[in-house]
Design an enzyme around this catalytic site. Structure first.
Site, PDB file in Angstrom:
ATOM      1  N   HIS A   1       6.927   2.158   0.783  1.00  0.00           N
ATOM      2  CA  HIS A   1       5.683   3.141   0.942  1.00  0.00           C
ATOM      3  C   HIS A   1       4.752   2.181   1.369  1.00  0.00           C
ATOM      4  O   HIS A   1       4.839   0.769   1.457  1.00  0.00           O
ATOM      5  CB  HIS A   1       5.588   3.402  -0.737  1.00  0.00           C
ATOM      6  CG  HIS A   1       6.183   4.507  -1.255  1.00  0.00           C
ATOM      7  ND1 HIS A   1       6.304   5.558  -0.862  1.00  0.00           N
ATOM      8  CD2 HIS A   1       7.238   4.520  -2.193  1.00  0.00           C
ATOM      9  CE1 HIS A   1       6.916   6.530  -1.544  1.00  0.00           C
ATOM     10  NE2 HIS A   1       7.537   6.004  -2.484  1.00  0.00           N
TER      11      HIS A   1
ATOM     12  N   CYS B   1       3.594   4.889   5.177  1.00  0.00           N
ATOM     13  CA  CYS B   1       2.526   5.545   5.385  1.00  0.00           C
ATOM     14  C   CYS B   1       1.167   4.684   5.713  1.00  0.00           C
ATOM     15  O   CYS B   1       1.066   3.568   5.201  1.00  0.00           O
ATOM     16  CB  CYS B   1       2.287   6.348   4.119  1.00  0.00           C
ATOM     17  SG  CYS B   1       2.933   8.142   4.190  1.00  0.00           S
TER      18      CYS B   1
END
Length: 420
Positions: free
Chosen positions: A241, A291
């Site tokens: 992440h 991301c």
């Protein structure tokens, strides 16, 4: 950390760097759980007092919701209440309104030019474009078979070693419950693809799964501290992440499984010429599948059909985390002057900074899927940057939501993989 608190740290960074006494802060920062002992030691090794203060302020943004109030409390306890008051004032003040740039046209003096006799020109012509003489001139394309087409020593990195170098893959799939980060189903598919691909391209691949932030840092530092003298290259792949962080060189941050973020620029700088002498002049490649923010790109309409290219019934996920895009002045002038310019570094991002990166449970991420496919088809004949253009073009046509990979390129030469 709330956006107003991050904004206060950025606005107050110049004064903090100038006045913050860091030596009395280290013990309470560790005792109150903001930083571990290895993290404190790393901050202390940043250089001068001002450099330590600057890095501390940057890292505070990644230390969670209680970092700001705890830092204020420590400032008061160490007799630096004036700095705490300054930060509170900055936190309570409204963000600066967006300032429109004052665009002025360029005036060209045409009185000395030779004009067509049948056309009348004004004495001065105002046009809102760049002067022709100031525009960069595109060099003519080299003829087929010229020196640029051949892999000359001056323009291409040499990869003669066997193995070519080390490839470290950090694959975070499962995250702690208190991190509020979801399981990254499909990431193991990415990891397996890249393990096989880079082994086939002549690299010694080492993979770690589900590491906390400090353990990630430890493995990265171990790799940077190795002797790469007999090797020609180094690759770091991170699957996790991600989020937005305050930065100077390279945007974004990567989460460990404990929910603590590591700035990408910190990861890259472990391998620069100052910190990793045995990799000086050698290409250092970073591939980041994470991301860059929370924005979802719906794209725009073009006059051609783009296939959705989503697996039927597939489960589409993103690596986004609940971070807001930064506003206001991200970097104060004090944070710019002393950083060395990176060289022989390529940092490849799966998505444009600020946007999400998509991943399918059964097929893995769009970016890694296309990267693996392009490397398989073109690594024997094309340089890496050209292949990354192919990856970006392929990923950009996928799905209902859009994604645009990119890179920060500081390579000095072309990079061709050594294909067996």
């Amino acid at each position: 950390m709330e956006e107003a608190q991050r904004r206060a740290l950025r606005r107050g960074r110049a004064r903090l760097v100038a006045a913050l006494r860091v030596s009395p802060l280290w013990d309470p920062l560790e005792e109150r759980g903001l930083f571990t002992r290895p993290m404190v030691e790393e901050l202390q090794s940043a250089g001068s007092r001002g450099e330590q203060a600057r890095q501390l302020v940057i890292d505070l943004e990644t230390r969670g919701k209680q970092a700001f109030p705890i830092f204020l409390s420590i400032l008061r306890d160490t007799g630096q209440g004036d700095l705490a008051d300054m930060l509170i004032e900055e936190c309570e003040s409204l963000p600066a309104p967006l300032q429109l740039v004052d665009l002025r046209p360029v005036e060209l003096d045409l009185r000395g030019e030779k004009h067509n006799k049948n056309v009348k020109f004004p004495e001065r012509l105002s046009i809102p474009v760049q002067v022709e003489s100031e525009r960069p001139r595109t060099p003519p394309a080299p003829a087929q078979g010229s020196a640029v087409d051949k892999r000359t020593h001056d323009l291409v990195y040499e990869l003669k070693a066997d193995p070519c170098g080390h490839c470290l893959i950090l694959n975070n799939v499962n995250f702690s419950a208190d991190s509020n980060l979801s399981c990254r189903a499909g990431s193991d598919v990415d990891c397996e693809k890249l393990e096989k691909r880079f082994k086939a391209l002549g690299f010694n691949v080492l993979t770690w799964r589900d590491l906390k932030a400090q353990d990630m840092i430890s493995e990265l530092q171990k790799l940077a501290q190795r002797d790469h003298g007999a090797l020609d290259c180094c690759i770091v792949v991170i699957l996790s992440h991600g989020c937005q962080t305050s930065h100077i060189q390279f945007p974004g941050g990567i989460y460990g499984t404990d929910g603590k973020a590591i700035p990408i620029e910190k990861i890259v700088n472990y391998f620069n010429g100052s910190n990793c002498p045995s990799l000086r002049g050698k290409p250092k490649l970073f591939f980041i599948q994470a991301c860059g923010g929370e924005q979802k790109d719906r794209g725009f309409v073009v006059d051609c059909d783009s296939p959705s290219d989503e697996a039927p019934g597939g489960s589409l996920e993103s690596d986004a985390t609940p971070f807001q895009a930064p506003s206001g002045n991200v970097d104060e002038p004090d944070a710019v002057a002393s950083l060395p310019t990176p060289s022989d570094i390529l940092v490849c991002y799966s998505t444009f900074p600020g946007f999400v990166s998509w991943r399918e449970v059964s097929r893995g991420s769009w970016y890694v899927e296309m990267l693996d496919r392009v490397l398989e088809q073109y690594a024997h004949s094309e340089d890496l940057l050209n292949m990354l253009l192919r990856v970006g073009n392929a990923v950009s046509t996928k799905g209902r939501y859009k994604q645009m990979p990119g890179c920060f390129n500081f390579l000095r030469k072309k990079f061709f993989f050594k294909c067996k």
